[in-house]
Design a protein around this motif. Sequence first.
Motif, mmCIF file in Angstrom:
data_model
loop_
_atom_site.group_PDB
_atom_site.id
_atom_site.type_symbol
_atom_site.label_atom_id
_atom_site.label_comp_id
_atom_site.label_asym_id
_atom_site.label_seq_id
_atom_site.Cartn_x
_atom_site.Cartn_y
_atom_site.Cartn_z
ATOM 1 N N TYR A 1 53.794 112.691 11.483
ATOM 2 C CA TYR A 1 52.928 111.852 12.231
ATOM 3 C C TYR A 1 53.473 111.444 13.320
ATOM 4 O O TYR A 1 52.800 110.530 14.153
ATOM 5 C CB TYR A 1 52.477 110.692 11.220
ATOM 6 C CG TYR A 1 52.186 110.889 9.620
ATOM 7 C CD1 TYR A 1 51.055 111.338 9.371
ATOM 8 C CD2 TYR A 1 53.117 110.806 8.846
ATOM 9 C CE1 TYR A 1 50.734 111.697 8.191
ATOM 10 C CE2 TYR A 1 52.863 111.161 7.376
ATOM 11 C CZ TYR A 1 51.502 111.629 7.155
ATOM 12 O OH TYR A 1 51.269 111.936 5.804
ATOM 13 N N LYS A 2 54.561 112.050 13.783
ATOM 14 C CA LYS A 2 55.065 111.458 14.965
ATOM 15 C C LYS A 2 54.170 111.722 16.318
ATOM 16 O O LYS A 2 54.123 110.657 17.284
ATOM 17 C CB LYS A 2 56.395 112.096 15.331
ATOM 18 C CG LYS A 2 57.271 111.655 16.561
ATOM 19 C CD LYS A 2 58.274 112.603 16.852
ATOM 20 C CE LYS A 2 59.548 112.326 15.695
ATOM 21 N NZ LYS A 2 60.978 112.911 16.363
ATOM 22 N N LYS A 3 53.525 112.741 16.630
ATOM 23 C CA LYS A 3 52.859 113.050 17.858
ATOM 24 C C LYS A 3 51.611 112.232 17.495
ATOM 25 O O LYS A 3 51.152 111.464 18.753
ATOM 26 C CB LYS A 3 52.301 114.579 17.729
ATOM 27 C CG LYS A 3 53.399 115.429 18.172
ATOM 28 C CD LYS A 3 52.984 116.701 18.381
ATOM 29 C CE LYS A 3 54.000 117.624 18.774
ATOM 30 N NZ LYS A 3 53.658 118.774 19.028
ATOM 31 N N THR A 4 50.882 111.640 16.361
ATOM 32 C CA THR A 4 49.881 110.801 16.485
ATOM 33 C C THR A 4 50.363 109.537 16.599
ATOM 34 O O THR A 4 49.445 108.808 17.259
ATOM 35 C CB THR A 4 49.369 110.978 14.949
ATOM 36 O OG1 THR A 4 49.129 112.127 14.657
ATOM 37 C CG2 THR A 4 48.151 110.116 14.944
ATOM 38 N N ILE A 5 51.580 109.020 16.352
ATOM 39 C CA ILE A 5 51.757 107.674 16.673
ATOM 40 C C ILE A 5 52.066 107.510 17.876
ATOM 41 O O ILE A 5 51.744 106.478 18.487
ATOM 42 C CB ILE A 5 53.063 107.279 15.590
ATOM 43 C CG1 ILE A 5 52.885 107.190 14.185
ATOM 44 C CG2 ILE A 5 53.696 106.048 15.983
ATOM 45 C CD1 ILE A 5 54.047 107.145 13.328
ATOM 46 N N LEU A 6 52.633 108.541 18.568
ATOM 47 C CA LEU A 6 52.967 108.463 19.852
ATOM 48 C C LEU A 6 51.728 108.430 20.858
ATOM 49 O O LEU A 6 51.656 107.693 21.887
ATOM 50 C CB LEU A 6 53.907 109.481 20.472
ATOM 51 C CG LEU A 6 55.536 109.551 19.960
ATOM 52 C CD1 LEU A 6 56.347 110.745 20.380
ATOM 53 C CD2 LEU A 6 55.945 108.274 20.502
ATOM 54 N N PHE A 7 50.563 109.260 20.501
ATOM 55 C CA PHE A 7 49.240 109.350 21.052
ATOM 56 C C PHE A 7 48.835 107.786 20.939
ATOM 57 O O PHE A 7 48.281 107.234 22.073
ATOM 58 C CB PHE A 7 48.616 110.374 20.454
ATOM 59 C CG PHE A 7 47.231 110.406 21.164
ATOM 60 C CD1 PHE A 7 47.166 111.065 22.451
ATOM 61 C CD2 PHE A 7 46.012 109.975 20.345
ATOM 62 C CE1 PHE A 7 45.850 111.086 23.042
ATOM 63 C CE2 PHE A 7 44.723 110.132 20.921
ATOM 64 C CZ PHE A 7 44.576 110.757 22.286
ATOM 65 N N VAL A 8 48.925 107.242 19.970
ATOM 66 C CA VAL A 8 48.157 106.009 19.948
ATOM 67 C C VAL A 8 48.923 104.819 20.624
ATOM 68 O O VAL A 8 48.252 104.111 21.449
ATOM 69 C CB VAL A 8 48.153 105.608 18.250
ATOM 70 C CG1 VAL A 8 47.834 103.977 18.165
ATOM 71 C CG2 VAL A 8 47.416 106.241 17.390
#
Length: 478
Positions: free
Chosen positions: A8-15
């Motif tokens: 979920y790292k990319k999703t968290i950074l995108f948020v």
Amino acid sequence: MNKNFDPYKKTILFVFSLISVALMATVFAFFWYRVYWNTMYFFHFYRKGNWALVGLYAILVYFFSTMYGALRIGQLRRVEVVLSQFLATFLANFVMYIVICLLAFGLVNPGYMFLMQLIDCFIALIWTIFTTLVYNRIFQPWKILLIYGDRPASELVDKIETRRDKYAIYGAIDAHAGLERIAETVKDYQAVLIGDIAAETRNEILKFCYGNGIRAYVMPKISDIILMGGDKIHVFDTPFLLSKGYSLSFDQRFWKRFMDLLITIPMTLLASPFMLLVAIAIKICDGGPVLYKQVRCTKDNKEFQILKFRSMVVGAERDGEAVLAKEHDDRITPVGKVIRATRMDELPQLFNVLKGDMSLVGPRPERPEIIAEYQEEMPEFTFRTRVKAGVTGFAQIYGKYNTVPYDKLKLDLFYIENYSLWTDLKLILMTVKTVLKKDSTEGIQENQTTGLREHSGSNEDVERKIQEYTSREELHHE
């Protein structure tokens, strides 16, 4: 905790990125509605026009933030992310100020823009600190096993340990120990770092890691970087990587030269007053010549005279021997320290670009004698001269003045093999950030005369250093 949240790292950074851009856009919207739209006498947009202007600002913030790495929470150091945020919002505010002036058909009081910039910087600082703490809480550093070979790896450990918040080397093993022992050892770690080891051994270890789902950080060899820029083709059911053997095509060279002139001509005009002031300061300082000329090599090892503002005392190299600047070099004049720290000594190279000897972006030009010395140890060093030398470049942005030639060669080859006009534009904008980073101008070590140096420490020091860093971290947590 890494493995649970890593998908979920990319999703968290995108948020995180969306919230950051939304905060900046909200500040702009407040100033636009409360100050400019209500109080200034120019054409008023309808509702959708105002939304479009706020949207344009958000796009600019996102563009410049991506350019400078302002959204790379957890990947760059906190201070570097904050600096990138400052630059991104400054450029976005500058562009929007020009847009507002065009809408107002005249100059607008910049005071509100300065106030908005201060608020943006404060928000960026608080948001970066908060998101970094959250990121570090969720994503703990990987527990890494270093696999080293015959090349000294002690210096590599020191580099990695500067980012212990992201990478933590907890153990090391010699690649000569064999795949069976490495496979047994790696069970206690979350990832491996494969150093500069023999290609055959490296391939075996890499295939093992890939087959067993083990994260592997790999130091690329020169041949790997060349293949990165290769074309992917298929002959029936057989895949190929095509390395063309030349650097830039005719159309790439044409557009690169066009962009050089398009940017350099107005840049030279804008920089002229600053160059005049620097020239006067140098003359007043010691009465010596303003410019320093030196023979360097550009494309195809063609020699030319590079122009720089003189930052050292006259006769700094009386014997004619090539001696690079060292840290705390007493040959550097008081004015020279300032212009070297701000890179203003490089400004006369704009004339080299206009003449066609250099490009704005490319490998740093070296002296013929230094190239000859480097080639004795690295015959591939001449690969850098497949394109024109540059005022700025990949090695200058991502390396330092004292980066060893082998690493500079890899960085320059990566640029050549992945060239595009977009890459050039990005590196030109990134140069502003590099100038503001003090460590980019560090001199070479005291015992060096050229950029070549032996790696500090031997492989016997690797495990001792790792133990020192690990013990220091444990004490810190206690």
